[in-house]
Scaffold this motif. Sequence first.
Motif, PDB file in Angstrom:
ATOM      1  N   GLN A   1       8.878  67.103  56.927  1.00 16.98           N
ATOM      2  CA  GLN A   1       8.037  67.295  55.516  1.00 16.98           C
ATOM      3  C   GLN A   1       8.174  68.703  55.367  1.00 16.98           C
ATOM      4  N   ASN A   2       8.163  68.835  53.920  1.00 16.28           N
ATOM      5  CA  ASN A   2       8.324  70.097  53.228  1.00 16.28           C
ATOM      6  C   ASN A   2       6.647  70.727  53.010  1.00 16.28           C
ATOM      7  N   LYS A   3       6.677  71.911  52.747  1.00 20.64           N
ATOM      8  CA  LYS A   3       5.189  72.527  52.719  1.00 20.64           C
ATOM      9  C   LYS A   3       5.152  72.733  50.955  1.00 20.64           C
ATOM     10  N   PHE A   4       4.123  72.578  50.398  1.00 20.27           N
ATOM     11  CA  PHE A   4       4.033  72.929  49.076  1.00 20.27           C
ATOM     12  C   PHE A   4       2.689  73.590  48.934  1.00 20.27           C
ATOM     13  N   MET A   5       2.640  74.764  48.134  1.00 19.74           N
ATOM     14  CA  MET A   5       1.504  75.318  47.808  1.00 19.74           C
ATOM     15  C   MET A   5       0.921  75.167  46.233  1.00 19.74           C
ATOM     16  N   ALA A   6      -0.243  74.630  46.313  1.00 19.51           N
ATOM     17  CA  ALA A   6      -0.857  73.999  44.986  1.00 19.51           C
ATOM     18  C   ALA A   6      -2.058  75.409  44.553  1.00 19.51           C
ATOM     19  N   ILE A   7      -1.847  75.735  43.309  1.00 20.55           N
ATOM     20  CA  ILE A   7      -2.747  76.703  42.831  1.00 20.55           C
ATOM     21  C   ILE A   7      -3.694  75.756  41.944  1.00 20.55           C
ATOM     22  N   HIS A   8      -5.069  75.784  42.170  1.00 17.80           N
ATOM     23  CA  HIS A   8      -5.853  75.189  41.047  1.00 17.80           C
ATOM     24  C   HIS A   8      -6.696  75.967  40.335  1.00 17.80           C
ATOM     25  N   THR A   9      -7.018  75.925  39.237  1.00 14.17           N
ATOM     26  CA  THR A   9      -7.828  76.640  38.499  1.00 14.17           C
ATOM     27  C   THR A   9      -9.036  75.757  38.005  1.00 14.17           C
ATOM     28  N   TYR A  10     -10.130  76.320  37.652  1.00 10.61           N
ATOM     29  CA  TYR A  10     -11.308  75.503  37.469  1.00 10.61           C
ATOM     30  C   TYR A  10     -11.412  75.434  35.841  1.00 10.61           C
ATOM     31  N   LEU A  11     -11.823  74.207  35.425  1.00  7.50           N
ATOM     32  CA  LEU A  11     -11.835  73.890  33.819  1.00  7.50           C
ATOM     33  C   LEU A  11     -12.969  74.792  33.145  1.00  7.50           C
ATOM     34  N   THR A  12     -13.919  74.957  33.797  1.00  7.11           N
ATOM     35  CA  THR A  12     -15.136  75.597  33.109  1.00  7.11           C
ATOM     36  C   THR A  12     -15.911  76.793  34.201  1.00  7.11           C
ATOM     37  N   SER A  13     -16.428  77.642  33.879  1.00  2.14           N
ATOM     38  CA  SER A  13     -17.274  78.556  34.838  1.00  2.14           C
ATOM     39  C   SER A  13     -18.393  77.434  35.350  1.00  2.14           C
ATOM     40  N   GLU A  14     -18.910  76.667  34.747  1.00  2.00           N
ATOM     41  CA  GLU A  14     -19.961  75.850  35.305  1.00  2.00           C
ATOM     42  C   GLU A  14     -19.211  75.173  36.709  1.00  2.00           C
ATOM     43  N   ILE A  15     -18.101  74.451  36.496  1.00  2.40           N
ATOM     44  CA  ILE A  15     -17.724  73.694  37.305  1.00  2.40           C
ATOM     45  C   ILE A  15     -17.341  74.634  38.520  1.00  2.40           C
ATOM     46  N   ARG A  16     -16.647  75.936  38.433  1.00  2.45           N
ATOM     47  CA  ARG A  16     -16.478  76.750  39.327  1.00  2.45           C
ATOM     48  C   ARG A  16     -17.610  77.022  40.222  1.00  2.45           C
TER      49      ARG A  16
ATOM     50  N   ALA B   1      -2.987  67.348  52.912  1.00  2.00           N
ATOM     51  CA  ALA B   1      -3.282  68.803  52.890  1.00  2.00           C
ATOM     52  C   ALA B   1      -3.671  69.448  54.146  1.00  2.00           C
ATOM     53  N   ILE B   2      -3.346  70.541  54.264  1.00 10.23           N
ATOM     54  CA  ILE B   2      -3.284  71.063  55.806  1.00 10.23           C
ATOM     55  C   ILE B   2      -4.206  72.553  55.830  1.00 10.23           C
ATOM     56  N   ALA B   3      -4.363  73.009  54.592  1.00 11.48           N
ATOM     57  CA  ALA B   3      -5.160  74.302  54.448  1.00 11.48           C
ATOM     58  C   ALA B   3      -5.734  74.686  53.115  1.00 11.48           C
ATOM     59  N   THR B   4      -6.574  75.079  53.082  1.00 12.40           N
ATOM     60  CA  THR B   4      -7.078  75.566  51.684  1.00 12.40           C
ATOM     61  C   THR B   4      -7.723  77.119  51.805  1.00 12.40           C
TER      62      THR B   4
ATOM     63  N   PHE C   1      -9.544  80.691  40.942  1.00  7.77           N
ATOM     64  CA  PHE C   1      -8.640  79.827  41.216  1.00  7.77           C
ATOM     65  C   PHE C   1      -8.801  79.695  42.733  1.00  7.77           C
ATOM     66  N   PHE C   2      -8.106  78.507  43.370  1.00  6.87           N
ATOM     67  CA  PHE C   2      -7.838  78.394  44.903  1.00  6.87           C
ATOM     68  C   PHE C   2      -6.682  77.627  45.147  1.00  6.87           C
ATOM     69  N   PHE C   3      -6.372  77.869  46.436  1.00  5.89           N
ATOM     70  CA  PHE C   3      -5.248  77.299  46.758  1.00  5.89           C
ATOM     71  C   PHE C   3      -5.196  76.355  47.900  1.00  5.89           C
ATOM     72  N   CYS C   4      -4.027  75.421  47.926  1.00  2.00           N
ATOM     73  CA  CYS C   4      -4.116  74.288  48.660  1.00  2.00           C
ATOM     74  C   CYS C   4      -2.722  74.282  49.513  1.00  2.00           C
ATOM     75  N   LEU C   5      -2.566  74.169  50.909  1.00  2.00           N
ATOM     76  CA  LEU C   5      -1.214  74.088  51.376  1.00  2.00           C
ATOM     77  C   LEU C   5      -1.260  72.489  51.812  1.00  2.00           C
ATOM     78  N   TRP C   6       0.004  71.943  51.271  1.00  2.00           N
ATOM     79  CA  TRP C   6       0.246  70.433  51.532  1.00  2.00           C
ATOM     80  C   TRP C   6       1.502  70.243  52.256  1.00  2.00           C
ATOM     81  N   GLU C   7       1.501  69.230  52.990  1.00  2.00           N
ATOM     82  CA  GLU C   7       2.767  68.577  53.446  1.00  2.00           C
ATOM     83  C   GLU C   7       3.187  67.281  52.924  1.00  2.00           C
TER      84      GLU C   7
END
Length: 74
Positions: free
Chosen positions: A3-18, A46-49, A56-62
Amino acid sequence: MAQNKFMAIHTYLTSEIREQFLDDLSQSETTESEWAKNWTFDKCRAIATWTGADDFFFCLWEAKNQDDILVSLT
């Protein structure tokens, strides 16, 4: 196959959602094992967040490839 590892960077659509996301996260009683089980799919997991106070926040995937992650989340 490995398995490969991938880092995802997520952003919130609005401040209310955040704010709602961070509020829900602070009240969550989910264990790390339970969290990981909820984000395990046939072809990826997903193996970590990491979440901070930023927009923004991050997730590490395999997975074999990034498309397996995108397909699992849609």
